[in-house]
Each structure stands twice: as C-alpha cells, then as structure tokens.
Design an enzyme around this catalytic site. Structure first.
Site, PDB file in Angstrom:
ATOM      1  N   PHE A 151       0.702  -1.082   0.035  1.00 14.07           N
ATOM      2  CA  PHE A 151      -0.127  -0.065   0.018  1.00 14.07           C
ATOM      3  C   PHE A 151       0.813   1.316  -0.071  1.00 14.07           C
ATOM      4  O   PHE A 151       0.189   2.214  -0.305  1.00 14.07           O
ATOM      5  CB  PHE A 151      -0.832   0.035   1.189  1.00 14.07           C
ATOM      6  CG  PHE A 151      -0.202   0.386   2.522  1.00 14.07           C
ATOM      7  CD1 PHE A 151      -0.115   1.839   2.726  1.00 14.07           C
ATOM      8  CD2 PHE A 151       0.325  -0.502   3.509  1.00 14.07           C
ATOM      9  CE1 PHE A 151       0.433   2.241   3.901  1.00 14.07           C
ATOM     10  CE2 PHE A 151       0.944   0.317   4.620  1.00 14.07           C
ATOM     11  CZ  PHE A 151       1.048   1.226   4.889  1.00 14.07           C
ATOM     12  N   LYS A 175      -1.072  -7.129  -9.112  1.00 12.76           N
ATOM     13  CA  LYS A 175      -2.398  -7.065  -7.923  1.00 12.76           C
ATOM     14  C   LYS A 175      -1.571  -6.037  -7.030  1.00 12.76           C
ATOM     15  O   LYS A 175      -1.118  -6.395  -6.206  1.00 12.76           O
ATOM     16  CB  LYS A 175      -2.378  -8.399  -7.425  1.00 12.76           C
ATOM     17  CG  LYS A 175      -3.463  -8.674  -6.715  1.00 12.76           C
ATOM     18  CD  LYS A 175      -3.616  -9.139  -5.158  1.00 12.76           C
ATOM     19  CE  LYS A 175      -2.905  -8.487  -4.316  1.00 12.76           C
ATOM     20  NZ  LYS A 175      -3.448  -7.489  -3.530  1.00 12.76           N
ATOM     21  N   GLU A 178      -5.037  -3.667  -1.850  1.00  9.93           N
ATOM     22  CA  GLU A 178      -6.473  -3.342  -1.839  1.00  9.93           C
ATOM     23  C   GLU A 178      -6.638  -2.296  -0.993  1.00  9.93           C
ATOM     24  O   GLU A 178      -7.723  -1.669  -1.012  1.00  9.93           O
ATOM     25  CB  GLU A 178      -7.080  -4.668  -1.286  1.00  9.93           C
ATOM     26  CG  GLU A 178      -6.904  -5.019   0.107  1.00  9.93           C
ATOM     27  CD  GLU A 178      -5.654  -5.886   0.258  1.00  9.93           C
ATOM     28  OE1 GLU A 178      -4.656  -6.067  -0.367  1.00  9.93           O
ATOM     29  OE2 GLU A 178      -5.564  -6.723   1.292  1.00  9.93           O
ATOM     30  N   SER A 228       5.390  -6.761   3.696  1.00 11.58           N
ATOM     31  CA  SER A 228       5.930  -7.357   4.758  1.00 11.58           C
ATOM     32  C   SER A 228       6.755  -8.588   4.826  1.00 11.58           C
ATOM     33  O   SER A 228       6.669  -9.255   3.899  1.00 11.58           O
ATOM     34  CB  SER A 228       4.927  -7.344   5.810  1.00 11.58           C
ATOM     35  OG  SER A 228       3.861  -8.319   5.563  1.00 11.58           O
ATOM     36  N   CYS A 283       9.486   1.924   3.489  1.00 10.72           N
ATOM     37  CA  CYS A 283      10.454   0.662   3.673  1.00 10.72           C
ATOM     38  C   CYS A 283      11.695   1.365   3.978  1.00 10.72           C
ATOM     39  O   CYS A 283      12.761   0.675   4.466  1.00 10.72           O
ATOM     40  CB  CYS A 283      10.509  -0.147   2.798  1.00 10.72           C
ATOM     41  SG  CYS A 283      11.128   0.477   1.150  1.00 10.72           S
ATOM     42  N   GLU A 383       9.276  -3.750  13.231  1.00 16.52           N
ATOM     43  CA  GLU A 383       8.863  -2.875  12.244  1.00 16.52           C
ATOM     44  C   GLU A 383       7.462  -2.033  12.680  1.00 16.52           C
ATOM     45  O   GLU A 383       6.567  -2.665  12.145  1.00 16.52           O
ATOM     46  CB  GLU A 383       8.756  -3.427  10.725  1.00 16.52           C
ATOM     47  CG  GLU A 383       8.702  -2.178   9.681  1.00 16.52           C
ATOM     48  CD  GLU A 383       8.515  -2.815   8.263  1.00 16.52           C
ATOM     49  OE1 GLU A 383       7.676  -3.726   8.283  1.00 16.52           O
ATOM     50  OE2 GLU A 383       8.855  -2.097   7.544  1.00 16.52           O
TER      51      GLU A 383
HETATM   52  P1  NAD Z   1       1.556  -6.493   3.181  1.00 12.48           P
HETATM   53  O1  NAD Z   1       2.419  -7.707   3.251  1.00 12.48           O
HETATM   54  O2  NAD Z   1       0.488  -6.519   4.059  1.00 12.48           O
HETATM   55  O3  NAD Z   1       0.818  -6.593   1.684  1.00 12.48           O
HETATM   56  C1  NAD Z   1       1.583  -6.705   0.334  1.00 12.48           C
HETATM   57  C2  NAD Z   1       0.693  -7.436  -0.498  1.00 12.48           C
HETATM   58  O4  NAD Z   1       0.415  -8.589  -0.097  1.00 12.48           O
HETATM   59  C3  NAD Z   1      -0.667  -6.685  -0.727  1.00 12.48           C
HETATM   60  O5  NAD Z   1      -0.526  -6.842  -2.176  1.00 12.48           O
HETATM   61  C4  NAD Z   1      -1.430  -7.541   0.132  1.00 12.48           C
HETATM   62  O6  NAD Z   1      -2.616  -7.447  -0.877  1.00 12.48           O
HETATM   63  C5  NAD Z   1      -0.867  -9.023  -0.091  1.00 12.48           C
HETATM   64  N1  NAD Z   1      -1.260  -9.832   1.141  1.00 12.48           N
HETATM   65  C6  NAD Z   1      -1.530  -9.241   2.426  1.00 12.48           C
HETATM   66  N2  NAD Z   1      -1.749 -10.306   3.022  1.00 12.48           N
HETATM   67  C7  NAD Z   1      -1.496 -11.532   2.316  1.00 12.48           C
HETATM   68  C8  NAD Z   1      -1.408 -12.774   2.542  1.00 12.48           C
HETATM   69  N3  NAD Z   1      -1.855 -13.301   3.881  1.00 12.48           N
HETATM   70  N4  NAD Z   1      -1.101 -13.734   1.677  1.00 12.48           N
HETATM   71  C9  NAD Z   1      -0.916 -13.263   0.707  1.00 12.48           C
HETATM   72  N5  NAD Z   1      -0.607 -12.000   0.313  1.00 12.48           N
HETATM   73  C10 NAD Z   1      -0.957 -11.246   1.032  1.00 12.48           C
HETATM   74  O7  NAD Z   1       2.251  -5.244   3.215  1.00 12.48           O
HETATM   75  P2  NAD Z   1       1.631  -3.609   3.294  1.00 12.48           P
HETATM   76  O8  NAD Z   1       1.253  -3.280   4.503  1.00 12.48           O
HETATM   77  O9  NAD Z   1       0.904  -3.387   2.116  1.00 12.48           O
HETATM   78  O10 NAD Z   1       3.074  -2.739   3.057  1.00 12.48           O
HETATM   79  C11 NAD Z   1       3.746  -2.534   3.870  1.00 12.48           C
HETATM   80  C12 NAD Z   1       4.988  -3.325   3.993  1.00 12.48           C
HETATM   81  O11 NAD Z   1       5.849  -3.562   2.749  1.00 12.48           O
HETATM   82  C13 NAD Z   1       6.199  -3.182   5.074  1.00 12.48           C
HETATM   83  O12 NAD Z   1       6.527  -4.103   5.721  1.00 12.48           O
HETATM   84  C14 NAD Z   1       7.204  -2.585   4.306  1.00 12.48           C
HETATM   85  O13 NAD Z   1       8.678  -2.457   4.969  1.00 12.48           O
HETATM   86  C15 NAD Z   1       7.187  -3.373   3.025  1.00 12.48           C
HETATM   87  N6  NAD Z   1       7.933  -2.568   1.882  1.00 12.48           N
HETATM   88  C16 NAD Z   1       8.879  -3.068   1.566  1.00 12.48           C
HETATM   89  C17 NAD Z   1       9.627  -2.553   0.620  1.00 12.48           C
HETATM   90  C18 NAD Z   1      10.908  -2.930   0.085  1.00 12.48           C
HETATM   91  O14 NAD Z   1      11.521  -2.588  -0.961  1.00 12.48           O
HETATM   92  N7  NAD Z   1      11.644  -3.747   0.685  1.00 12.48           N
HETATM   93  C19 NAD Z   1       9.126  -1.422  -0.340  1.00 12.48           C
HETATM   94  C20 NAD Z   1       7.770  -0.898   0.265  1.00 12.48           C
HETATM   95  C21 NAD Z   1       7.157  -1.656   1.221  1.00 12.48           C
END
Ligand code: NAD
Length: 498
Positions: A151, A175, A178, A228, A283, A383
């Site tokens: 997000f 994808k 959401e 994450s 991140c 985090e």
């Molecule tokens: P998230 O892990 O909740 O979601 C990421 C994606 O995974 C979304 O598209 C979501 O719909 C999907 N998802 C969520 N739960 C899932 C599940 N149980 N099974 C499969 N798919 C699932 O992350 P977020 O809250 O959207 O974003 C923040 C996180 O992203 C932070 O931890 C941040 O550090 C990380 N991030 C990392 C980088 C990097 O380059 N390392 C860059 C941006 C964000």
C-alpha cells in the site's frame, strides 16, 4: 460514492469479474469509506492471465523500436498528468501531495531507464570462438509475469517492475494493494493511451486468494513481490516451489548512526525528514537513530525543536505529514508509544496528542520521539511502520555497527559523520543492502538496483537497473557455424575448440 467499485483492468478495459467479494477503500484523512474494491477469485486471475498470454503472442515479438516508442509515450503522458495521479494517491493513501509527486518522480525515473531497453537487453557476440564458429547471446522476455505490490507506494513500486517487464517484452498481471487500488487502474489506462496493446498490462484486485492464484498459476513465469517480511517469505517459498522465478522484498528497520563529529544540524534535519516523511510508512524510513552518547542529548534537543514545527493534517492542505493508512494501523502504532515507558524508554514527543489539520475522524498520529529505547523492547525490534522515531544511545562506532548487524533486517542504513575513514569502514562493514553516507534515505537511482539483505529481501535479484532487466529476461547462448565441406566427418567426442 461509497457504492463505487474499483474493478479489475483486463485486456484494455474495466472488468467486473465473477467474484462478488469487495472490501472498503478509505480516505484516511477523512476517516470515511470512499469506495469499494473488487476482490478477485481464482477464475478472475485465470481470465487476466489468459488475456496476458494472448497479448504476449504479439508483444513478445514486438520490435525494440516499437516497445521503446510506447515506453517513451507513456513517460511523456505520465509526466504531463502526474498531478492527477498524485491526487489519487493522496486521497487513498493519505501522504501529502508533494510526497505523492515525489514517489511519481522516482517511478518516472524507472520509466526513463526502460526507454533504454535496446541498450539494456542487447546481447554479446564472439566471432571465431572456434575456427569458423561464432557464439552470441540474446535476451528474450519470459512471458506473463506477476507483480504484487504494497500500500505504501501505490505508483512507484508497481512502476519499478512493470516498466522494466513491459519494455523487455513481457506481459503483466499486477495485483496492487487493496488499500489503495485506484492508482494502478489509472496507470493502466494511461499506458493504453500511450499505445500499449490491450492485454499487455492487466490489473487484478484482491487479497490472499488472488495472490495464491497467481503463485500457483502455471502460465505465470515470475513473481515480483513487495510487502511485509512474513508475506514476502511466504510468496518466495510458495512461488519458487511452484517453479517460478521470484524476487520478494520484505520489511525493514533502518538505523542511522550519528557519530560525534557529524554536523548535528544536518543530522537532525535528516532524522526528521527520514523519520516522519510519509508518516514513517516507507520501507526506507529511518526508524532508529543510534546516537553516540557524547552528542545524544544535543541531537535529541535539535530533533525535538524541529518536530515542533511540523504540521500533521490533510495531504491536500500543504501539511508536512498525513494520516496513517487505517484506523487499525494507527491504533497498532499508538500501542508502541503506550508500552514504551514500561520498557524503560522515555517518550519525548507523543504523537497521540497531535492537533491535526483535518477531519476529526482522520487516522491521525503525530510525529513521535522515544529516547533511550532498549534494544530488547519491541519498540526497537519491530517494524512499526509509523511516525515513531526511536533513539538508541550507543557508546561509539563499534557499538552502533554491532546493533545494525544484529538486526534481522538489512534494507537501508545511514551514517552521519565528517570522518571519511569511518564512513568508508561503515560502508564495508554493515550487512545492509543500501547504505547512505550523510544521506538518510539511500534509494538507488534507476540505473543502479534496489534491494536489501537478510529478512528484507528473498531471492538474489534486485529491482530495476541491470538486475531488473536480468530478472525479466532469459538469456539464450547461440553457437553458430555456417557449414562448408571441411566440416564433415564423424566424431563422437565432446565438442572442443580449435
Ligand atoms: P503486506 O505484506 O500487508 O501486503 C503486501 C501485498 O501482499 C499486498 O498486495 C497484499 O494484498 C498482499 N497480502 C496481504 N496479506 C497477504 C497474505 N496473507 N497472503 C498473501 N498476500 C497477502 O504489506 P503492506 O502493509 O501493504 O506494505 C507495507 C510493508 O511493505 C512494510 O513491511 C514495508 O517495509 C514493506 N515494503 C518493503 C519495500 C522494500 O522494497 N523492501 C518497499 C515498500 C514496502
């Protein structure tokens, strides 16, 4: 307004799909539901992959000239209409407009890189590797590739991947999160306007169900995931088990080490900018400052003074910092502030008291500074992903580097110092993928590549730059001889060169 549903974008048009499941999308500055987003079923994912497979039949063979022209047209349109996209990002994510424009600028950088696809995917040629035999390599696209994004950067992170993938001749199923889905559809529509054939770029909205369908789909060749750490690890393990090429970028806890010889005013500016930009939902945000004892009090004072000038509020009103993404996330972040004193830390500035310039129901939490955080506290270890900056006091360089290298994460880090020798040693010794020297958020430019170490990155290929083009192509080596009669005769031995 709340009845509006963000639909999938498949084969160049909005697509309702078979699933009736939806989830609310909020405006975090208002604290209200703005619209719904469709959540795809596996059948919807099938439909998107089928459209992408059909499109690959022609896009995979499109000339470099044609692909470059479309990328260039997309770059021009995106640059001309970036204010529209920034408004969409601010309305669904909450980050302030200037920050939304910043993320678009960093995404545009990758589109500009991708306009150089000809130079970045050309092969190598060796004439006369053996007498009369030439060897050369060509880079070909993979086919249909999947991208799953978080997000916190609804435009930039998808752009890191789809710009490179599409320029290299692949077709895409994206994808997005959401939580802020509209930016993806807007970019897909813009790409169509730029001349991209239908089906090359598809957007499927959804949750775990659609992610699992992408991971298992036999026609998806690769997965690029950002999110994450637990989900990144899940995607990496399941995607590779299903035989796909996978790069999965995870969470982070980024440290900034401030040595006593640093310019403390510049360091304090950097702490505030990198700690509270985008409400800490980056991140690459700095979430821990390792302050050497000798200067720690002075640094805390300078950071506190600067924090008093920050305005938290609606991202459309010229504030410095917007709301958090959801009420639930805001409450989770606030929980860390609540527990900090019991862990032995001192809350110097408490963001729960913020008077935000925005609707009362907005998901507000002001900039927060917590000093003397013990490394045993979850405030240090987790985090938090919010506007909470922790100060950990250290007795010197070695102590600071030990803490950084003991972290399970290894995304970004920074050192602030005027000592070139210390900086050079730091760059060599830290087990972190992206290092800043007097630069707090060292996100590499597009022609280098982005990626961390340890729990911040699963897989061995980074995003964009040369790594990006390597990820989205497969290299073929061709050994060629144009026959003449002297090449006749039988020889069952392993080919050798003469
Ligand atoms: P998230 O892990 O909740 O979601 C990421 C994606 O995974 C979304 O598209 C979501 O719909 C999907 N998802 C969520 N739960 C899932 C599940 N149980 N099974 C499969 N798919 C699932 O992350 P977020 O809250 O959207 O974003 C923040 C996180 O992203 C932070 O931890 C941040 O550090 C990380 N991030 C990392 C980088 C990097 O380059 N390392 C860059 C941006 C964000």
């Amino acid at each position: 307004m709340t009845d509006t549903v963000v639909e999938h974008w498949i084969a160049g048009a909005a697509w309702r799909g078979a699933s009736d499941r939806t989830t609310p999308v909020y405006n975090p500055a208002l604290g209200t539901v703005a619209r719904q987003v469709r959540l795809a079923s596996p059948a919807d994912v099938d439909h998107a992959v089928a459209a992408a497979s059909t499109a690959f039949e022609s896009w995979g063979g499109a000339s470099v000239a044609k692909r470059t022209a479309v990328m260039f047209a997309f770059r021009e349109l995106l640059n001309a209409r970036k204010d529209e996209l920034a408004a969409i990002i601010t309305a669904e994510h909450g980050k302030v407009l200037s920050d939304a424009l910043g993320e678009i600028a960093r995404g545009l950088e990758v589109v500009e890189l991708a306009c150089g696809v000809g130079a970045l995917t050309k092969g190598e040629y060796t004439e006369n590797a053996s007498t009369g035999v030439d060897v050369y390599t060509v880079r070909q696209p993979l086919g249909v590739v999947g991208i799953i994004s978080p997000f916190n950067f609804p435009a930039m992170v998808p752009l890191w991947f789809f710009a490179v993938a599409i320029a290299a001749g692949n077709t895409v199923v994206l994808k997005p999160s959401e939580k802020d889905p509209s930016a993806a559809n807007w970019m897909a529509e813009l790409f169509r306007e730029a001349g991209l054939p239908d089906g090359v770029f598809n957007v499927v909205h959804g949750d775990k169900e659609s992610v699992d369908a992408l991971l298992q789909h036999p026609d998806i060749r690769s997965i690029s995931f950002v999110g994450s750490t637990p989900i990144a690890q899940y995607v990496y393990e399941n995607g590779t088990r299903a035989g796909k090429r996978v790069q999965a970028f995870g969470g982070a806890k980024n440290h900034m080490l401030v040595l006593p010889d640093a310019d403390l005013d510049l360091a304090a500016d950097a702490c505030v900018n990198a700690g509270f930009g985008s409400a800490g939902e980056r991140c690459m945000a700095i979430s821990v400052v390792l302050a050497v004892d000798a200067v720690a009090d002075e640094l805390v004072t300078k950071v506190t003074e600067r924090m008093a000038t920050l305005r938290t509020g609606d991202g459309t009103r010229g504030c410095d910092m917007g709301p958090l993404i959801t009420a639930q996330h805001r409450d989770k972040v606030a929980g860390y502030i609540e527990r900090a004193p019991g862990d032995g830390a001192t809350v110097v500035v408490d963001g729960r008291d913020v008077a935000a310039d925005g609707a009362a129901e907005g998901f507000w939490l002001g900039p927060t500074l917590i000093d003397r955080v013990p490394v045993t506290s979850p405030v240090y270890a987790d985090e938090i992903f919010g506007p909470v900056l922790s100060i950990v006091r250290v007795d010197g360089y070695e102590h600071g580097v030990d803490i950084i290298n003991s972290s399970p994460y290894g995304n970004g880090t920074a050192i602030f110092t005027n000592d070139g020798g210390a900086a050079r040693r730091f760059q060599n010794e830290v087990t972190v993928g992206m290092v800043g020297i007097n630069v707090p958020i060292p996100v590499p430019v597009a022609y280098h590549s982005f990626g961390g170490f340890k729990a911040s990155h699963f897989g061995d290929v980074k995003a964009y730059g040369a790594h990006g083009f390597a990820f989205f192509t497969q290299e073929k080596a061709v050994t060629s001889r144009w026959l003449d009669p002297s090449h006749g005769g039988l020889n069952l031995g392993f080919p050798q060169h003469d």
